[in-house]
Design a protein around this motif. Structure first.
Motif, PDB file in Angstrom:
ATOM      1  N   GLN A 215      78.030 -11.079   1.519  1.00 56.25           N
ATOM      2  CA  GLN A 215      76.610 -10.912   1.258  1.00 56.25           C
ATOM      3  C   GLN A 215      75.997 -12.240   0.810  1.00 56.25           C
ATOM      4  N   ALA A 216      74.687 -12.301   0.884  1.00 52.53           N
ATOM      5  CA  ALA A 216      73.967 -13.500   0.451  1.00 52.53           C
ATOM      6  C   ALA A 216      72.791 -13.090  -0.423  1.00 52.53           C
ATOM      7  N   ARG A 217      72.407 -13.998  -1.300  1.00 51.71           N
ATOM      8  CA  ARG A 217      71.295 -13.727  -2.210  1.00 51.71           C
ATOM      9  C   ARG A 217      69.958 -13.953  -1.517  1.00 51.71           C
ATOM     10  N   CYS A 218      68.974 -13.210  -1.959  1.00 51.05           N
ATOM     11  CA  CYS A 218      67.615 -13.294  -1.409  1.00 51.05           C
ATOM     12  C   CYS A 218      67.113 -14.732  -1.371  1.00 51.05           C
ATOM     13  N   THR A 219      67.406 -15.503  -2.405  1.00 52.28           N
ATOM     14  CA  THR A 219      66.899 -16.870  -2.470  1.00 52.28           C
ATOM     15  C   THR A 219      67.417 -17.750  -1.330  1.00 52.28           C
ATOM     16  N   THR A 220      68.564 -17.372  -0.730  1.00 45.10           N
ATOM     17  CA  THR A 220      69.142 -18.197   0.330  1.00 45.10           C
ATOM     18  C   THR A 220      68.555 -17.911   1.712  1.00 45.10           C
ATOM     19  N   PHE A 221      67.895 -16.753   1.859  1.00 48.66           N
ATOM     20  CA  PHE A 221      67.342 -16.432   3.186  1.00 48.66           C
ATOM     21  C   PHE A 221      65.850 -16.096   3.159  1.00 48.66           C
TER      22      PHE A 221
END
Length: 335
Positions: A215-221
C-alpha cells in the motif's frame, strides 16, 4: 572525507590499505551452504516467522520485501582519491540501524520515515536465531531470505538466496535520500536510478512489479490523483479517502485488483491507467517500457521468472563478506 585521510596516510600506505580492503571484500563469495554447519536451521526459522507474520497481516509481505530493497539500493561511495572509491553500503542491513545520540541512520530518510515497517519481524527472527546459533546469522542475510519468503507466502515466485553477507557498522542518511527512486520519478529518472545500480530497463520494470502487493500513503499519490489521467472508477474510489488536502497517511493498495496476491495484475492495471503512483504509470505512458509492461501483463510466468532473476541480482548488490563488517547480535545497533 578525502582530506581527513590525506593527513594521516601517506599515498603508498593508503594505496596498500585500499588494495587490502577491496581484495578482502572480493575474496569471500556468497554461497548456498554458508550456514550448513554453523546454523543449519536458519532458513526454516526465517520462513516460519515470515509465514506467521504474513498470515497475521498480508501487508507485512510487501513491507519485508521493501525493507530488503531499501537496504540494498542504498549505496554510499567514499571517494578517497580521484581514481578510487569504496562502496560502504548495499545489502548490509544498514537500514535497520536505529539513530543514537552520536549517529543518524537511514530510518529518518525521506523515502523511509513513517513508511518502512517490519522491523519487529526482523527483531523476532534475529532473537530466535541468536538462541539457536548465537552471533552466526547476519541481519543482512535475514533481510534477503525474509524478502523471498514474503513473496512466496503471497503466491509469488521463489529464488535462490545465496548467503554469507555481513552487517554494516554504519549507514548513510544522505545516500538513502538520494539513491531511492521517488514516487514522482519520471521514466527517464527511473531508468537512470536503476542503471546506476547496474539494472537495465527490463529489470527495472520487473522489479517495479513488486508493487503488485503493498500500500501507499495518500501523500505519495495525491498529485497524480488530482492532476493526471487516472482511470475514472479508480479515481472516484481513491478521492473518497484521499482528499485534495489532509489525510496524508491514509493508505490505498498499489494494486487495487489483488493487493495481497503476488501476480501480474499490477501490469494489467497500468494498461488502463490504474497505476497508483506517478512512477508506476510512467512505465506505461507511451515510452520505451510499454512493450515490457504488455509482455508481463499477458504472461505471468515470464514476469515471475524475470522478477526472481532481478531479485537475485539485487540481493547481491555490494554485500559485505569475509572479515568486513560484523554479525550484529541486535539488528538495530552495532555490537
Amino acid at each position: 572525507m578525502a582530506s581527513s585521510y590525506s593527513s594521516s596516510l601517506s599515498f603508498p600506505n593508503f594505496t596498500l590499505w585500499l588494495w587490502l580492503f577491496l581484495t578482502g571484500m572480493a575474496s569471500a563469495q556468497l554461497t548456498n551452504n554458508f550456514y550448513a554447519q554453523t546454523c543449519p536451521n536458519f532458513s526454516s526459522v526465517i520462513q516460519t516467522a515470515v509465514n506467521s507474520a504474513v498470515k497475521s497481516e498480508a501487508r507485512m509481505g510487501a513491507s519485508l520485501l521493501r525493507l530488503h530493497f531499501h537496504d540494498c539500493f542504498v549505496n554510499a561511495s567514499l571517494h578517497f582519491i580521484t581514481s578510487f572509491f569504496v562502496s560502504l553500503d548495499g545489502c548490509d542491513a544498514s537500514v535497520l540501524l536505529d539513530d543514537t545520540a552520536s549517529f543518524t541512520g537511514e530510518k529518518t530518510a525521506g523515502p523511509n520515515s513513517n513508511s518502512l515497517r517490519g522491523f519487529g519481524v526482523i527483531d523476532t527472527i534475529k532473537s530466535q536465531l541468536e538462541t539457536s546459533c548465537k552471533s552466526v546469522v547476519s541481519c543482512a542475510d535475514i533481510l534477503a531470505v525474509a524478502a523471498k519468503d514474503a513473496v512466496v507466502a503471497l503466491g509469488g515466485p521463489s529464488w535462490n538466496v545465496a548467503v554469507g553477507r555481513r552487517d554494516s557498522t554504519t549507514a548513510s542518511l544522505s545516500a538513502a535520500n538520494s539513491n531511492l527512486p521517488s514516487p514522482t520519478s519520471s521514466l527517464s529518472g527511473l531508468i537512470t536510478a536503476f542503471s546506476n545500480k547496474g539494472f537495465n530497463a527490463k529489470e527495472m520494470v520487473a522489479l517495479s512489479g513488486s508493487h503488485t502487493i503493498g500500500q501507499a500513503r495518500c501523500t505519495t499519490f495525491r498529485t497524480r490523483l488530482y492532476n493526471e489521467n487516472v482511470n475514472s472508477s479508480l479515481a472516484t474510489s481513491l478521492k473518497a479517502n484521499c482528499p485534495s488536502s489532509g489525510s496524508d497517511n491514509i493508505l490505498s493498495p498499489l494494486d487495487a485488483t489483488s493487493p495481497t496476491s503476488f501476480d501480474n495484475a499490477y501490469f494489467k492495471n497500468l494498461q488502463i491507467q490504474k497505476g497508483l503512483l506517478h512512477s508506476d504509470q510512467q512505465l506505461f505512458s507511451g515510452g520505451s517500457t510499454d512493450a515490457q509492461v504488455n509482455t508481463y501483463s499477458s504472461n505471468s510466468a515470464t514476469f515471475s521468472t524475470d522478477f526472481a532473476n532481478a531479485m537475485v541480482k539485487m540481493s547481491n548488490l555490494s554485500p559485505l563478506t569475509g572479515s568486513n563488517g560484523q554479525i550484529r547480535t541486535n539488528c538495530r545497533k552495532t555490537n
